[in-house]
Design an enzyme around this catalytic site. Sequence first.
Site, PDB file in Angstrom:
ATOM      1  N   SER A 163       0.845  -1.192   0.000  1.00 44.41           N
ATOM      2  CA  SER A 163       0.000   0.000   0.000  1.00 44.41           C
ATOM      3  C   SER A 163       0.881   1.242   0.000  1.00 44.41           C
ATOM      4  CB  SER A 163      -0.888   0.012   1.250  1.00 44.41           C
ATOM      5  OG  SER A 163      -1.375   1.321   1.461  1.00 44.41           O
ATOM      6  N   HIS A 218      -1.280  -1.374  -4.272  1.00 46.22           N
ATOM      7  CA  HIS A 218      -2.546  -1.001  -3.631  1.00 46.22           C
ATOM      8  C   HIS A 218      -2.550   0.508  -3.386  1.00 46.22           C
ATOM      9  CE1 HIS A 218      -5.997  -1.933  -0.910  1.00 46.22           C
ATOM     10  NE2 HIS A 218      -5.513  -0.962  -0.145  1.00 46.22           N
ATOM     11  N   ASP A 223      -4.675   3.672  -1.889  1.00 49.77           N
ATOM     12  CA  ASP A 223      -5.764   4.042  -0.981  1.00 49.77           C
ATOM     13  C   ASP A 223      -6.259   5.443  -1.295  1.00 49.77           C
ATOM     14  OD1 ASP A 223      -5.933   1.741   0.836  1.00 49.77           O
ATOM     15  OD2 ASP A 223      -3.879   2.281   1.371  1.00 49.77           O
ATOM     16  N   MET A 282      -8.808   8.247  -0.284  1.00 46.22           N
ATOM     17  CA  MET A 282      -9.625   8.643   0.880  1.00 46.22           C
ATOM     18  C   MET A 282     -10.102  10.075   0.698  1.00 46.22           C
ATOM     19  SD  MET A 282      -7.352   7.122   3.991  1.00 46.22           S
ATOM     20  CE  MET A 282      -6.600   5.500   3.914  1.00 46.22           C
ATOM     21  N   HIS A 311      -8.323   1.147  -3.884  1.00 45.72           N
ATOM     22  CA  HIS A 311      -9.224   0.955  -2.744  1.00 45.72           C
ATOM     23  C   HIS A 311      -9.921   2.281  -2.480  1.00 45.72           C
ATOM     24  CE1 HIS A 311      -9.401  -0.183   1.848  1.00 45.72           C
ATOM     25  NE2 HIS A 311     -10.594  -0.039   1.314  1.00 45.72           N
ATOM     26  N   MET A 330     -12.043   4.585  -0.573  1.00 44.14           N
ATOM     27  CA  MET A 330     -12.671   4.887   0.721  1.00 44.14           C
ATOM     28  C   MET A 330     -13.297   6.267   0.597  1.00 44.14           C
ATOM     29  SD  MET A 330      -9.664   3.258   3.022  1.00 44.14           S
ATOM     30  CE  MET A 330      -8.555   3.312   1.632  1.00 44.14           C
ATOM     31  N   MET A 351     -11.295  -5.805   5.743  1.00 46.41           N
ATOM     32  CA  MET A 351     -10.432  -4.840   6.439  1.00 46.41           C
ATOM     33  C   MET A 351     -10.134  -5.381   7.839  1.00 46.41           C
ATOM     34  SD  MET A 351      -9.845  -2.045   4.554  1.00 46.41           S
ATOM     35  CE  MET A 351      -8.981  -1.234   5.872  1.00 46.41           C
ATOM     36  N   GLY A 400      -8.474   4.160   7.149  1.00 45.01           N
ATOM     37  CA  GLY A 400      -8.098   5.561   7.340  1.00 45.01           C
ATOM     38  C   GLY A 400      -6.596   5.781   7.442  1.00 45.01           C
ATOM     39  N   PHE A 401      -5.890   4.863   8.079  1.00 45.20           N
ATOM     40  CA  PHE A 401      -4.473   5.120   8.337  1.00 45.20           C
ATOM     41  C   PHE A 401      -3.654   3.837   8.240  1.00 45.20           C
ATOM     42  CE2 PHE A 401      -7.018   8.247  10.520  1.00 45.20           C
ATOM     43  CZ  PHE A 401      -6.445   9.434  10.094  1.00 45.20           C
ATOM     44  N   ASP A 421      -6.549  -6.343   4.506  1.00 40.51           N
ATOM     45  CA  ASP A 421      -5.877  -5.031   4.509  1.00 40.51           C
ATOM     46  C   ASP A 421      -5.885  -4.454   5.925  1.00 40.51           C
ATOM     47  OD1 ASP A 421      -4.933  -2.501   3.948  1.00 40.51           O
ATOM     48  OD2 ASP A 421      -6.649  -1.898   2.718  1.00 40.51           O
ATOM     49  N   GLY A 422      -4.676  -4.263   6.471  1.00 44.64           N
ATOM     50  CA  GLY A 422      -4.550  -3.597   7.760  1.00 44.64           C
ATOM     51  C   GLY A 422      -3.750  -4.402   8.760  1.00 44.64           C
TER      52      GLY A 422
HETATM   53  C1  DX5 Z   1      -5.987   1.688   5.678  1.00 45.91           C
HETATM   54  C2  DX5 Z   1      -5.573   1.360   4.284  1.00 45.91           C
HETATM   55  C3  DX5 Z   1      -4.496   0.349   4.228  1.00 45.91           C
HETATM   56  C4  DX5 Z   1      -3.220   0.748   4.908  1.00 45.91           C
HETATM   57  C5  DX5 Z   1      -2.438  -0.486   5.290  1.00 45.91           C
HETATM   58  O1  DX5 Z   1      -7.196   2.360   5.649  1.00 45.91           O
HETATM   59  O2  DX5 Z   1      -6.675   0.835   3.547  1.00 45.91           O
HETATM   60  O3  DX5 Z   1      -4.261  -0.066   2.885  1.00 45.91           O
HETATM   61  O4  DX5 Z   1      -2.441   1.578   4.107  1.00 45.91           O
HETATM   62  O5  DX5 Z   1      -1.309  -0.124   6.017  1.00 45.91           O
HETATM   63  P1  DX5 Z   1      -0.650  -1.109   7.083  1.00 45.91           P
HETATM   64  O6  DX5 Z   1      -0.287  -2.365   6.342  1.00 45.91           O
HETATM   65  O7  DX5 Z   1       0.528  -0.350   7.601  1.00 45.91           O
HETATM   66  O8  DX5 Z   1      -1.704  -1.400   8.135  1.00 45.91           O
HETATM   67 ZN    ZN Z   2      -6.312  -0.115   1.612  1.00 45.39          ZN
END
Ligand code: DX5
Ligand code: ZN
Length: 227
Positions: A9, A32, A34, A36, A65, A67, A138, A143-144, A177-178
């Site tokens: 990601s 990947h 993200d 947001m 992805h 969001m 997830m 978010g992070f 993911d996460g």
């Molecule tokens: C979170 C994202 C993830 C995130 C994963 O909302 O969708 O893709 O970047 O990061 P790690 O692997 O550090 O949890």
């Molecule tokens: Zn993601």
Amino acid sequence: MSNIAIAPSILSADFCNLERDLKAIANADLVHVDVMDHHFVPNLTLGEPIVGRICQVTDLPVDVHLMIDNPLDELPWFIDAGADLLNVHVEALDEADLKRAVAQIHEAGLLAAAALKPKTPASALSPVIAELDMALVMSVEPGFSGQSYIAGSDLKVAEVVQMARAAGNEELLIQVDGGIGLATAPLVAAAGADVLVCGNAVFRADDPQAAIGAVKGAADEAREAAL
Ligand code: DX5
Ligand code: ZN
């Protein structure tokens, strides 16, 4: 033989050196991205112009992805940007719009995925599970990057595997993911995950390519042992 795919990601990459960081993950299976919008999730990342440039500079398939609150309105932007796979959250769409989104992604010739937040039951995938190419479980609140894996997420992976079988979709890929890294990849791989998203575990490693290889190796081993 390797069965598990790794999707780094770029949320954990250096946004001022994205091209350099994309080259640093050349042995990944997909990248990947993200997206947001500061509404569906508290964070704000990047949109269609940057996704478009990523698609131009990487040789890897691009997994977006989304969001965002209004995926149905914005799908055409990401289709035009050159994404290979578009992933919409079930929480952002009612049942009819979820079906429309999957159909629209397929009509454009892309792979379609639907994502579940940690508190959303697997059953929310039911309206589209027979059509999906991939389901995303997830394992942190979206978010992070850099959050800890929520224990028990592997149970939802196993549940989605069963649902896909029952719906006759033997080809469905399951992405997690996460908080995925060396310690957690074996858990979700044993439960049936096929695609592992790794943010910090790859981009915060001294050697991202070695990190990809190590997570993939640990996941493959766990998957084989579980078969
Ligand atoms: C979170 C994202 C993830 C995130 C994963 O909302 O969708 O893709 O970047 O990061 P790690 O692997 O550090 O949890
Ligand atoms: Zn993601």
